[in-house]
Enzyme design. Structure first.
Site, mmCIF file in Angstrom:
data_model
loop_
_atom_site.group_PDB
_atom_site.id
_atom_site.type_symbol
_atom_site.label_atom_id
_atom_site.label_comp_id
_atom_site.label_asym_id
_atom_site.label_seq_id
_atom_site.Cartn_x
_atom_site.Cartn_y
_atom_site.Cartn_z
ATOM 1 N N THR A 120 33.389 34.245 39.639
ATOM 2 C CA THR A 120 33.304 35.685 39.930
ATOM 3 C C THR A 120 33.662 36.564 38.728
ATOM 4 O O THR A 120 33.551 37.774 38.794
ATOM 5 C CB THR A 120 34.247 36.055 41.097
ATOM 6 O OG1 THR A 120 35.537 35.515 40.799
ATOM 7 C CG2 THR A 120 33.751 35.514 42.421
ATOM 8 N N SER A 121 34.094 35.958 37.644
ATOM 9 C CA SER A 121 34.507 36.734 36.470
ATOM 10 C C SER A 121 33.282 37.147 35.635
ATOM 11 O O SER A 121 32.497 36.292 35.207
ATOM 12 C CB SER A 121 35.461 35.867 35.630
ATOM 13 O OG SER A 121 35.413 36.260 34.284
ATOM 14 N N PRO A 122 33.096 38.459 35.399
ATOM 15 C CA PRO A 122 31.937 38.891 34.599
ATOM 16 C C PRO A 122 31.862 38.227 33.210
ATOM 17 O O PRO A 122 30.776 37.795 32.802
ATOM 18 C CB PRO A 122 32.101 40.406 34.500
ATOM 19 C CG PRO A 122 32.948 40.776 35.682
ATOM 20 C CD PRO A 122 33.868 39.610 35.908
#
Ligand SMILES: N[C@@H](CCC(=O)N[C@@H](CS)C(=O)NCC(=O)O)C(=O)O
Length: 139
Positions: free
Chosen positions: A10-12
């Site tokens: 989920t980390s950009p």
């Protein structure tokens, strides 16, 4: 040796590395680092990345963090041509300016509110959990 990427999906910045790897046709071994479980603050992770951010890359002992450095490294090492990160300095300069804009403004603006609400929620949760376990003997 597999190319190992530490992070969470989920980390950009982690996704930026995954997208770059896909564009390059590169297979990465993904190792989950769960921020909610504070796995990024564990001594074994701090040993490879004292800045305790995700993503971190380990390419046969070449250890890098910061997604911008990682994507430039992957393209420099594994791309078949220079279309993603041109050698032409004017074109490269434009890409570098966008990468630095992301570091200095875009992601920084996103990170601050997300990080502060994330830590607020986590600390509220930890306080509740600690209170519950401290008061267990009262029930
Ligand atoms: N400029 C860094 C930012 C990395 C970053 O801040 N990642 C966040 C998750 S999206 C993180 O690791 N936060 C945990 C921490 O800073 O301790 C990059 O592009 O890799």
């Amino acid at each position: 040796m597999p190319i190992v990427l530490y992070g969470t999906i989920t980390s950009p910045p982690v996704r930026a590395v995954l997208m770059t790897a896909e564009a390059l046709g590169l297979k990465l071994e993904f190792r989950e680092v769960n921020l909610v479980k504070l796995e990024h603050l564990k001594p074994e992770y701090l040993k490879i990345n004292p800045q305790h951010t995700i993503p971190t890359l380990d390419d046969d002992g070449v250890i890098l963090w910061d997604s911008h450095a990682i994507v430039a490294y992957l393209v420099g090492k594994y791309a078949k041509d220079d279309s993603l990160y041109p050698k032409d300095l004017a074109k490269r300069g434009l890409i570098d300016s966008r990468l630095h804009f992301d570091t200095g403004y875009a992601f920084a603006a996103l990170r601050e509110p997300v990080a502060s609400s994330f830590w607020n929620i986590l600390f509220k949760y930890l306080r509740t959990t600690i209170n519950v376990s401290n008061n267990r003997h009262l029930n």
